[in-house]
Design an enzyme around this catalytic site. Structure first.
Site, PDB file in Angstrom:
ATOM      1  N   ASN A  24     -19.025  23.012  85.405  1.00 55.32           N
ATOM      2  CA  ASN A  24     -18.130  23.303  84.286  1.00 55.32           C
ATOM      3  C   ASN A  24     -17.952  24.795  84.037  1.00 55.32           C
ATOM      4  O   ASN A  24     -17.221  25.187  83.140  1.00 55.32           O
ATOM      5  CB  ASN A  24     -18.643  22.625  83.008  1.00 55.32           C
ATOM      6  CG  ASN A  24     -18.475  21.114  83.055  1.00 55.32           C
ATOM      7  OD1 ASN A  24     -17.650  20.599  83.804  1.00 55.32           O
ATOM      8  ND2 ASN A  24     -19.256  20.399  82.272  1.00 55.32           N
ATOM      9  N   ASP A 117     -10.983  13.111  85.890  1.00 55.84           N
ATOM     10  CA  ASP A 117     -11.672  11.886  85.506  1.00 55.84           C
ATOM     11  C   ASP A 117     -10.845  10.982  84.606  1.00 55.84           C
ATOM     12  O   ASP A 117     -10.018  11.445  83.824  1.00 55.84           O
ATOM     13  CB  ASP A 117     -12.961  12.233  84.742  1.00 55.84           C
ATOM     14  CG  ASP A 117     -13.994  12.912  85.619  1.00 55.84           C
ATOM     15  OD1 ASP A 117     -13.989  12.624  86.824  1.00 55.84           O
ATOM     16  OD2 ASP A 117     -14.785  13.703  85.098  1.00 55.84           O
TER      17      ASP A 117
END
Length: 419
Positions: A24, A117
């Protein structure tokens, strides 16, 4: 041929695992390299599928990118292509983070709406509103975010929600804007701090990293740098949950335990013994069955939504009943449908899930819907009788370098099966 994992239940995970750079963070740091002409080097990068995808996005913008193990080298030209609409854009959510740097450098950006996702909607309204406050015109046209400005200027920006992505895009646009920008209700995640540190190394003037108010004093230009990615707290937490679920003993190195204060406290409440090592790691030892604990997902420093599947998986084998409340992504509870296949006693009501722990799960074929759900299903499979088959494993490999190798090193029996 598609591949899946076959996970043999019953293992107690014991040993040490090394965590590398944060997924991330690294993708956003790669995007930040667009802000400075010249060669930027990023080290401690995770070898995951998303890094070469992000490299493809940067190449489509005119950069030269080389990947060498954990080192990414990005050479950014004086003149960038402002259109980020390559095929790679549709494959990863983080690709939208090129929006801010492109508007900052080129004063124009056409960025394809990102993929990634299946965990629910993640609208770009706050990204666009922030850029508009900085003086850009921004619309959604033909499946792309289009933003352009004659020049960016400082502004007072209030975020309705401390969105990580919006904070990053507004921050990276503001560093080259004229004047001072204040971002209130900014995200406070360690990955935001990591970007701020890299931008400061490049010559940006930023105050308040790690707090809810970021103050950015615009500069004329930035210079390339060399930067080391912070350790991945979500991967570190995954191994912490693995220790608790399998009644194991795992030492995790390469991640700052202070980034996981709440997570480690929850595991202590579940009965684990937790030891931390300065800023570089921790150890989780679980003797006997874990006790039930309630979890509520919130922006950092709250319990991360990325860890919600592990909270559910742990609760499914704990003694007692747990309530898990999901406040961020409405589709994350899709994971529970797969856990029920494994014999979990769980039900959902709106954004709450109630999980009654069982002594042992039962093996079954299951499907990963996102990175963390996939890893959570593998850990659940370790707590089931027989062999559990986990499908759609490409999700897992987008976020976990050497996942199977690390599991085997800790004593698990996990095989990659083709076909």
């Amino acid at each position: 041929m598609s591949e899946h994992f076959r996970v043999q239940g019953g293992a107690r995970l014991v040993g040490e695992v090394e965590v590398v750079g944060a997924k991330n963070s690294v993708l956003k740091l790669m995007a930040a390299a667009l802000l400075a002409e010249g060669t930027t080097t990023i080290t401690n990068c995770p070898e995951i599928l998303d890094v070469p995808l992000m490299a493809d996005v940067l190449r489509s913008l005119g950069c030269s990118v080389t990947l060498d193990g954990g080192v990414v080298t990005i050479t950014t030209p004086a003149e960038l292509n402002h259109r980020a609409d390559s095929e790679a854009m549709g494959k990863l959510r983080a690709s939208v983070c090129v929006l801010g740097p492109l508007v900052g450098r080129c004063k124009r950006a056409v960025v394809a709406l990102p993929g990634g996702d299946a965990i629910g909607s993640r609208p770009l309204d706050m990204h666009q509103n922030g850029l508009r406050k900085l003086g850009a015109h921004s619309e959604i046209e033909h499946g792309c975010v289009v933003a352009e400005a004659e020049g960016l200027h400082g502004a007072q920006i209030w975020l309705d929600f401390p969105s990580v992505g919006a904070t990053e895009n507004i921050l990276m646009a503001a560093v080259l804007a004229k004047g001072t920008t204040v971002i209130d209700n900014a995200a406070r995640e360690p990955e935001i701090v990591d970007i701020c540190v890299m931008l400061q190394e490049m010559g940006a003037r930023i105050e308040g990293a790690g707090t809810s108010t970021l103050t950015v004093h615009g500069v004329e230009s930035l210079s390339p740098t060399e930067h080391r990615v912070i350790g991945d707290r979500i991967v570190g937490a995954t191994w912490a949950f693995a220790a608790a679920m399998t009644r194991g003993d795992i030492t995790v190195r390469g991640v700052d335990p202070h980034h996981l204060d709440l997570v480690l406290e929850k595991l202590r409440m579940a009965g684990a013994e937790v030891t931390t090592f300065g800023g570089d790691g921790f150890r989780v030892v679980q003797d006997g069955r874990p006790q039930s604990v309630d979890f509520v997902t919130l922006p950092y420093p709250g319990f991360a939504t990325d860890l919600q599947p592990f909270a559910i998986a742990l609760s499914s084998v704990s003694e007692g009943t747990s309530m898990i409340t999901e406040n961020l992504f409405e589709a994350r509870f899709r994971f529970i449908e797969e856990m029920v296949r494994l014999g979990a006693d769980a039900r959902t009501d709106g954004h709450h899930a109630v999980v009654r722990g069982v002594e042992r799960l039962s093996s079954a074929p299951v499907w990963a819907s996102d990175i963390r759900a996939g890893a959570g299903l593998v850990l659940a499979g370790l707590c089931a009788d027989g062999a559990t088959e986990v499908y759609e494993i490409f999700h897992i490999e987008r976020g976990y370098p050497g996942f199977v190798e690390n599991l085997r090193k800790l004593g698990a029996t996990v095989d990659r099966v083709t076909g």
